[in-house]
Design an enzyme around this catalytic site. Sequence first.
Site, PDB file in Angstrom:
ATOM      1  N   SER A 137       0.887  -1.252  -0.061  1.00  9.10           N
ATOM      2  CA  SER A 137       0.102  -0.055   0.165  1.00  9.10           C
ATOM      3  C   SER A 137       0.904   1.325  -0.100  1.00  9.10           C
ATOM      4  O   SER A 137       1.834   1.263   0.771  1.00  9.10           O
ATOM      5  CB  SER A 137      -0.916  -0.075   1.421  1.00  9.10           C
ATOM      6  OG  SER A 137      -1.948   1.219   1.209  1.00  9.10           O
ATOM      7  N   LYS A 163      -1.533  -0.942  -4.122  1.00 11.41           N
ATOM      8  CA  LYS A 163      -2.554  -0.174  -3.703  1.00 11.41           C
ATOM      9  C   LYS A 163      -2.189   1.250  -3.506  1.00 11.41           C
ATOM     10  O   LYS A 163      -1.207   1.514  -2.968  1.00 11.41           O
ATOM     11  CB  LYS A 163      -3.051  -0.939  -2.678  1.00 11.41           C
ATOM     12  CG  LYS A 163      -4.111  -0.174  -1.815  1.00 11.41           C
ATOM     13  CD  LYS A 163      -4.973  -1.062  -1.013  1.00 11.41           C
ATOM     14  CE  LYS A 163      -5.339  -0.185   0.465  1.00 11.41           C
ATOM     15  NZ  LYS A 163      -6.021  -0.965   1.305  1.00 11.41           N
ATOM     16  N   LYS A 165      -3.251   4.990  -2.527  1.00  6.67           N
ATOM     17  CA  LYS A 165      -3.977   5.856  -1.663  1.00  6.67           C
ATOM     18  C   LYS A 165      -4.380   7.143  -2.497  1.00  6.67           C
ATOM     19  O   LYS A 165      -3.451   7.805  -3.405  1.00  6.67           O
ATOM     20  CB  LYS A 165      -3.627   6.436  -0.242  1.00  6.67           C
ATOM     21  CG  LYS A 165      -3.310   5.313   0.508  1.00  6.67           C
ATOM     22  CD  LYS A 165      -4.736   4.444   1.249  1.00  6.67           C
ATOM     23  CE  LYS A 165      -4.281   3.475   2.140  1.00  6.67           C
ATOM     24  NZ  LYS A 165      -5.518   2.992   2.807  1.00  6.67           N
ATOM     25  N   ASP A 191      -7.296   3.187  -3.327  1.00  7.57           N
ATOM     26  CA  ASP A 191      -8.142   3.414  -2.021  1.00  7.57           C
ATOM     27  C   ASP A 191      -8.169   4.667  -1.751  1.00  7.57           C
ATOM     28  O   ASP A 191      -7.403   5.583  -1.470  1.00  7.57           O
ATOM     29  CB  ASP A 191      -7.395   2.362  -0.907  1.00  7.57           C
ATOM     30  CG  ASP A 191      -8.309   2.330   0.440  1.00  7.57           C
ATOM     31  OD1 ASP A 191      -9.240   2.908   0.433  1.00  7.57           O
ATOM     32  OD2 ASP A 191      -7.527   1.858   1.616  1.00  7.57           O
ATOM     33  N   GLU A 216     -11.685   1.234  -3.799  1.00  7.10           N
ATOM     34  CA  GLU A 216     -11.757   0.817  -2.526  1.00  7.10           C
ATOM     35  C   GLU A 216     -12.516   1.720  -1.480  1.00  7.10           C
ATOM     36  O   GLU A 216     -11.870   3.056  -1.513  1.00  7.10           O
ATOM     37  CB  GLU A 216     -10.591   0.219  -1.908  1.00  7.10           C
ATOM     38  CG  GLU A 216     -10.686  -0.182  -0.236  1.00  7.10           C
ATOM     39  CD  GLU A 216      -9.420  -0.844   0.352  1.00  7.10           C
ATOM     40  OE1 GLU A 216      -8.358  -0.897  -0.402  1.00  7.10           O
ATOM     41  OE2 GLU A 216      -9.672  -1.037   1.500  1.00  7.10           O
ATOM     42  N   ASP A 241     -14.561  -1.412   2.574  1.00  5.26           N
ATOM     43  CA  ASP A 241     -13.705  -1.728   3.580  1.00  5.26           C
ATOM     44  C   ASP A 241     -14.213  -1.252   4.891  1.00  5.26           C
ATOM     45  O   ASP A 241     -15.076  -1.989   5.563  1.00  5.26           O
ATOM     46  CB  ASP A 241     -12.429  -1.194   3.405  1.00  5.26           C
ATOM     47  CG  ASP A 241     -11.333  -1.208   4.600  1.00  5.26           C
ATOM     48  OD1 ASP A 241     -11.586  -1.802   5.520  1.00  5.26           O
ATOM     49  OD2 ASP A 241     -10.165  -0.585   4.300  1.00  5.26           O
ATOM     50  N   LYS A 265     -10.816  -7.167   7.253  1.00  9.02           N
ATOM     51  CA  LYS A 265      -9.914  -6.661   8.159  1.00  9.02           C
ATOM     52  C   LYS A 265     -10.288  -7.502   9.514  1.00  9.02           C
ATOM     53  O   LYS A 265     -11.283  -7.091  10.101  1.00  9.02           O
ATOM     54  CB  LYS A 265      -9.556  -5.201   8.307  1.00  9.02           C
ATOM     55  CG  LYS A 265      -8.953  -4.675   7.246  1.00  9.02           C
ATOM     56  CD  LYS A 265      -8.753  -3.145   7.548  1.00  9.02           C
ATOM     57  CE  LYS A 265      -7.715  -2.453   6.285  1.00  9.02           C
ATOM     58  NZ  LYS A 265      -8.151  -1.210   6.069  1.00  9.02           N
ATOM     59  N   GLY A 293      -4.804  -4.801   5.763  1.00  5.68           N
ATOM     60  CA  GLY A 293      -3.696  -4.610   6.726  1.00  5.68           C
ATOM     61  C   GLY A 293      -3.968  -3.011   7.399  1.00  5.68           C
ATOM     62  O   GLY A 293      -4.433  -2.297   6.878  1.00  5.68           O
TER      63      GLY A 293
HETATM   64 MG    MG Z   1      -8.952   0.809   3.030  1.00  6.02          MG
END
Ligand code: MG
Length: 387
Positions: A137, A163, A165, A191, A216, A241, A265, A293
């Site tokens: 991430s 991934k 952000k 995400d 996400e 999520d 998660k 995570g």
């Molecule tokens: Mg997330």
Amino acid sequence: MKIERVHLDFVELPLTDPFETSVGVSTVKQAWLLTVLADGVHGYAESVADPDPHWNEETHATVYFALKNHLLPRLWGREIEKPEDVAQVLGPIRANFMAKATIEMAVWDWFARAQEVPLWKLLGGDPAKTRIPVGVSIGIQPTTKDLLQAADQFIRLGYRRLKVKIKPGLDVERLTALRQHVGPSIKIMADANSAYRLEDIPNLQTLDDLDLMMLEQPLSHDDLIDHATLARAIKTPVCLDEAIRTPDDARKAIDIGACRIINIKVGRVGGHTMARVIHTMAEERGVPVWCGGMQETGIGRAHNLHMSTMTNFRLPGDTSASDRYFLEDLVDPPFTLNADGSLTVPDGPGIGVTPQPKRLAQYSSFHQELTDQSPVILVPHGMPASF
Ligand code: MG
């Protein structure tokens, strides 16, 4: 088993780099490490709560309060015959999922250690899944160039899923540049951590051509309805999520078309028992899941890997190697990335790793032992005990 004692350590691990998401920047990983003790066996888990209620309403303080005053008092003196009993006993306490997960996951570890089997076996994982494909991430970078450099660095290390952000203004141009830079073979997902609104649909539609694995949690942290509207308007699969906290949330989300993928998660949904229920319910509906995570130390990381052996964890998780985040992990040996972009599931009893005592002493800034004799009501000085 009956829980005899619980040790709480507040650990603070320095991060290799500051990590930025749409909700803030962190430079140190703080977590409650919980050790449950009974019959000479230890069980370990950690809380995934943050210092501030930005990602989720739970914080270090609320987790401590819930554990000490509401969750542990329900467990002291009670015969726990199987780890699933914990979720049932704690059921009448509403929400507080992160606090519940902290004790629940430690009890799962305890049972696996007591039976001298790896946790995945107790959870019902697939014996063939000895290595779990993982992704990395990447927080929001200062510039596009920084993002591309970070991507290069992780691809060189062996990661095959990135991934990224994103937030409004730092999305389309950056993801387009990244796709052009890494080519079609690297999996990319974005995400948004709830940074968008329905008005952003035209903007999010422009991501359709980038072959993203998923987008996400683009909309509100507690929303399902608007996500269903968005999911119909874009081609990129929507993954939820933050909005999935219970098996009911997952069922409703799938049934109304709010998501085609779920990020489970374990620490966010109350522990392994509920994670497994969500996993299997999604599997029966043809919806794949993956294990997200929360920058866990090696203890939480190990729990995530064991949960990821369940059959419907079909997409690479977020459980990166220890050196992705920490100068030094709590556990020894740390988790290292295999050349194929996977982490190996530890095969010892329980989660297969334990906190290294010296490091725990070094990084624990607060230690407390709790027993059934610990005072239950924690009130500010001078407040009536009924507060
Ligand atoms: Mg997330």
